[in-house]
Scaffold this motif. Structure first.
Motif, mmCIF file in Angstrom:
data_model
loop_
_atom_site.group_PDB
_atom_site.id
_atom_site.type_symbol
_atom_site.label_atom_id
_atom_site.label_comp_id
_atom_site.label_asym_id
_atom_site.label_seq_id
_atom_site.Cartn_x
_atom_site.Cartn_y
_atom_site.Cartn_z
ATOM 1 N N LEU A 76 -6.179 1.708 10.006
ATOM 2 C CA LEU A 76 -7.375 1.454 10.935
ATOM 3 C C LEU A 76 -6.883 1.132 12.622
ATOM 4 C CD1 LEU A 76 -8.371 -0.728 8.107
ATOM 5 C CD2 LEU A 76 -8.297 1.576 8.779
ATOM 6 N N GLY A 113 -6.112 -2.060 1.311
ATOM 7 C CA GLY A 113 -5.271 -1.060 2.170
ATOM 8 C C GLY A 113 -4.329 -2.024 2.817
ATOM 9 N N ASP A 144 -3.920 3.163 -4.301
ATOM 10 C CA ASP A 144 -4.887 3.272 -3.162
ATOM 11 C C ASP A 144 -5.169 5.156 -3.261
ATOM 12 O OD1 ASP A 144 -2.101 3.880 -2.214
ATOM 13 O OD2 ASP A 144 -2.363 3.273 -1.119
ATOM 14 N N SER A 155 1.169 -1.640 -0.389
ATOM 15 C CA SER A 155 0.140 0.086 0.132
ATOM 16 C C SER A 155 1.122 1.505 -0.429
ATOM 17 C CB SER A 155 -1.033 0.269 1.537
ATOM 18 O OG SER A 155 -0.386 -0.055 2.511
ATOM 19 N N HIS A 207 -8.804 -8.252 -1.707
ATOM 20 C CA HIS A 207 -7.939 -7.368 -1.560
ATOM 21 C C HIS A 207 -6.958 -7.886 -3.267
ATOM 22 C CE1 HIS A 207 -6.528 -10.058 1.342
ATOM 23 N NE2 HIS A 207 -5.310 -10.005 0.719
ATOM 24 N N PRO A 255 -7.633 -5.405 4.937
ATOM 25 C CA PRO A 255 -8.315 -4.070 4.183
ATOM 26 C C PRO A 255 -7.934 -4.024 3.166
ATOM 27 C CG PRO A 255 -6.406 -3.483 5.469
ATOM 28 C CD PRO A 255 -6.067 -5.324 5.670
ATOM 29 N N TYR A 285 -10.670 -0.073 2.908
ATOM 30 C CA TYR A 285 -10.001 0.706 3.983
ATOM 31 C C TYR A 285 -11.399 2.024 4.504
ATOM 32 C CZ TYR A 285 -6.250 3.947 5.228
ATOM 33 O OH TYR A 285 -6.189 4.547 5.814
#
Length: 431
Positions: A365, A360, A223, A65, A268, A358, A414
Motif C-alpha cells: 500500500l 493485510g 490472506d 501477512s 484486522h 490494513p 487491503y
C-alpha cells in the motif's frame, strides 16, 4: 506550491515505507531527494537489535501477512522465501530493494529530524539533531506508527517487572517465572506463545474477544484465500469468512476466550497457528481484563486474583510525529483527517506514507501511495475539489466499519483501499 522535477523533497524514515517513497520519486525524475534515517541501515521496524530502540521486532518474529501479499509490486521476494519470512529475511529484502532502485545514495543515516515547520509559502524548514537546518519544497512522512508504546492504566501498582512489548526481545529473561501478557493483538499472541516455552506459567489477558485465524487455511495463507473472494459483496464475504473461522477453530469459547463483540471485517484478525494449540495444551491460560494491581497480585474483572513475576503489555502504539508541534498536527487521539490516508487538505506539500493499519500488509500500500504522491508532486495528479468532504466521508466510513478504538483510526481493507489508490493514478507518462 512548486511542482515538477526540480523540486527538493524530504523523506523522513528509511523503513519499508520511506524507501519505496524515495524509489518512486527517483523513478519519475525527481533527483533532489534526501531521506533522513536516524538508524544506521534501512529496514525500520524490521532491523532487529538486542538493544531497545526504534524497532519493536523480537528474536522469533515472522511476518503475519503472507509473502504473496506483502511484496512491493515490482520487486517480488525471492522464490526461496517461505510463506511467512523471518525478520532477518525481511531486512535483507528491504536492503536489496533499496540497493536495486538506487535509493541508498540518497539516505543520510544516523541523522534524526528534530523539527519540521511549514513556512508561509508551503515549503518546509527541517531542523536536524546535529543543528543543521535544511529547506524543502515537499515533505513525506514515513516514520512508522509502531514504535511509541501505549501503556495501559489500571488502579494500583504492580511491583513486579512491567514492560511494554516494544521492549521484548527474547523469552530467556522469563525462564521459570509467572508471566502475564496483556493484549489480544498479533504481538500479544506471538509473545505469549514464545514466553510459554520457558516460563513457569503464562497467561494472556484479553479485554474483548478477537478472531484468531491459523496461518494456513485449506493449504494456503488466509490472506491468499481471502483475496480469491474480494469480488463478493461485503456482507456475503463477512459470512463466508466467519463460517471459515468457525470451521477451523470452533469458536473462542472452546478455548476459554471471550467471544468477539464485532464482525470479522471490523478489525484486522490475529494470524497465529500456535496460540489456540498452546491453550488446549495447558501452556497458556486465558484471563479476562485486569481490574487492578496490588503488589505482584493481579485482580481480574471476573474476581480471580493471581500473583505474577512479570507483565508484558502488548497494548499498541501511539501515532506520533515528534518533529511536529502538537498544535500543528497531532493524530495521537481521535480521527485522522487525511484524504486516502495520505493527503492533508490544509497542507498541500505534506504527505503521509504508510500511515495505515490494513487487514493485510502495509508495504504494498505504501508502494502505491508513493506512486500517487510522486505524480502529485509532478503536477500530474490534482486533488479533487471536494477533498474536505471526501475526508469527512472517509472518517465516517472508518467509524462505521471498524471497531471504535485508537488503533483503528487508520484501519483500511487491503484490497478496496489499494483499488481506491490505483483509481486515482493518472495514465502513466514515460519520463
Amino acid at each position: 506550491m512548486k511542482t515538477g522535477q526540480d523540486v527538493r523533497v524530504c523523506v523522513i524514515g528509511a523503513g519499508p515505507s520511506g524507501i519505496t517513497a524515495a524509489k518512486h520519486l527517483l523513478q519519475v525524475g525527481i533527483k533532489n531527494v534526501v531521506v533522513y534515517e536516524k538508524n544506521d541501515q534501512v529496514g525500520g521496524n524490521w532491523v532487529y537489535s538486542e538493544e531497545v530502540g526504534h524497532s519493536s521486532v523480537y528474536e522469533t518474529a515472522h511476518i503475519i501477512s503472507s509473502k504473496a501479499l506483502s511484496q512491493y509490486h515490482d520487486y517480488p521476494m525471492p522464490d526461496d522465501y517461505p510463506d511467512y519470512p523471518s525478520h532477518k529475511l525481511l531486512k535483507a529484502y528491504f536492503q536489496s530493494y533499496a540497493e536495486h532502485f538506487g535509493v541508498i545514495p540518497y539516505i543520510q543515516f544516523n541523522t534524526e529530524v528534530k523539527h519540521c515547520e511549514e513556512l508561509p509559502d508551503k515549503t518546509w524548514r527541517v531542523t536536524l539533531a546535529d543543528g543543521r537546518v535544511e529547506l524543502f519544497d515537499h515533505l513525506l512522512v514515513a516514520n512508522g506508527h509502531h514504535w511509541n508504546p501505549q501503556l495501559p492504566s489500571y488502579e494500583g501498582t504492580f511491583t513486579g517487572e512491567l514492560t511494554h512489548s516494544h521492549s521484548y526481545r527474547t523469552n530467556l529473561p522469563y525462564q521459570g517465572k509467572r508471566v502475564l501478557v496483556i493484549g489480544g493483538g498479533n504481538s500479544a499472541c506471538d509473545i505469549a506463545v514464545d514466553v510459554a516455552r520457558h516460563a513457569a506459567f503464562t497467561a494472556i489477558s484479553w479485554r474483548r474477544g478477537y478472531y484468531v485465524i491459523p496461518k494456513i487455511v485449506f493449504g494456503s495463507p488466509p490472506d491468499v484465500v481471502n483475496a480469491r473472494f474480494v469480488w463478493l459483496p461485503r456482507w456475503l464475504r463477512k459470512r463466508a469468512l466467519y463460517a471459515t473461522w468457525w470451521l477451523v477453530t470452533g469458536g473462542n469459547r472452546r478455548y476459554g476466550l471471550p467471544k468477539p463483540d464485532h464482525d470479522i471485517l471490523e478489525s484486522h484478525p490475529v494470524t497465529n497457528s500456535d496460540l489456540l494449540t498452546r491453550i488446549r495444551h495447558g501452556d497458556i491460560h486465558p484471563r479476562p481484563d485486569v481490574r487492578r494491581f496490588e503488589g505482584k497480585r493481579v485482580h481480574f474483572v471476573d474476581g480471580r486474583s493471581e500473583e505474577y513475576d512479570a507483565i508484558i503489555a502488548a497494548t499498541g502504539y501511539k501515532i506520533t510525529f515528534p518533529f511536529f508541534d502538537k498544535s500543528f498536527i497531532d493524530f495521537s487521539e481521535g480521527d485522522v483527517p487525511l484524504y486516502l490516508r495520505v493527503f492533508h487538505p490544509d497542507h498541500p506539500t505534506l504527505y503521509f506514507i504508510g500511515l495505515v493499519q490494513p487487514q493485510g500488509c502495509i508495504w504494498p500500500l505504501s508502494d502505491t501511495q508513493s506512486e500517487l504522491v510522486a505524480q502529485h508532486i509532478l503536477g500530474r495528479y490534482v486533488l479533487p475539489s471536494d477533498v474536505r468532504e471526501r475526508v469527512r466521508a472517509e472518517v465516517e466510513t472508518i467509524r462505521k466499519h471498524y471497531v471504535r478504538a485508537a488503533r483503528h483510526t487508520v484501519e483500511v481493507e487491503y484490497h478496496s483501499y489499494l483499488k481506491a489508490l490505483r483509481q486515482e493514478l493518472p495514465q502513466k507518462v514515460v519520463v
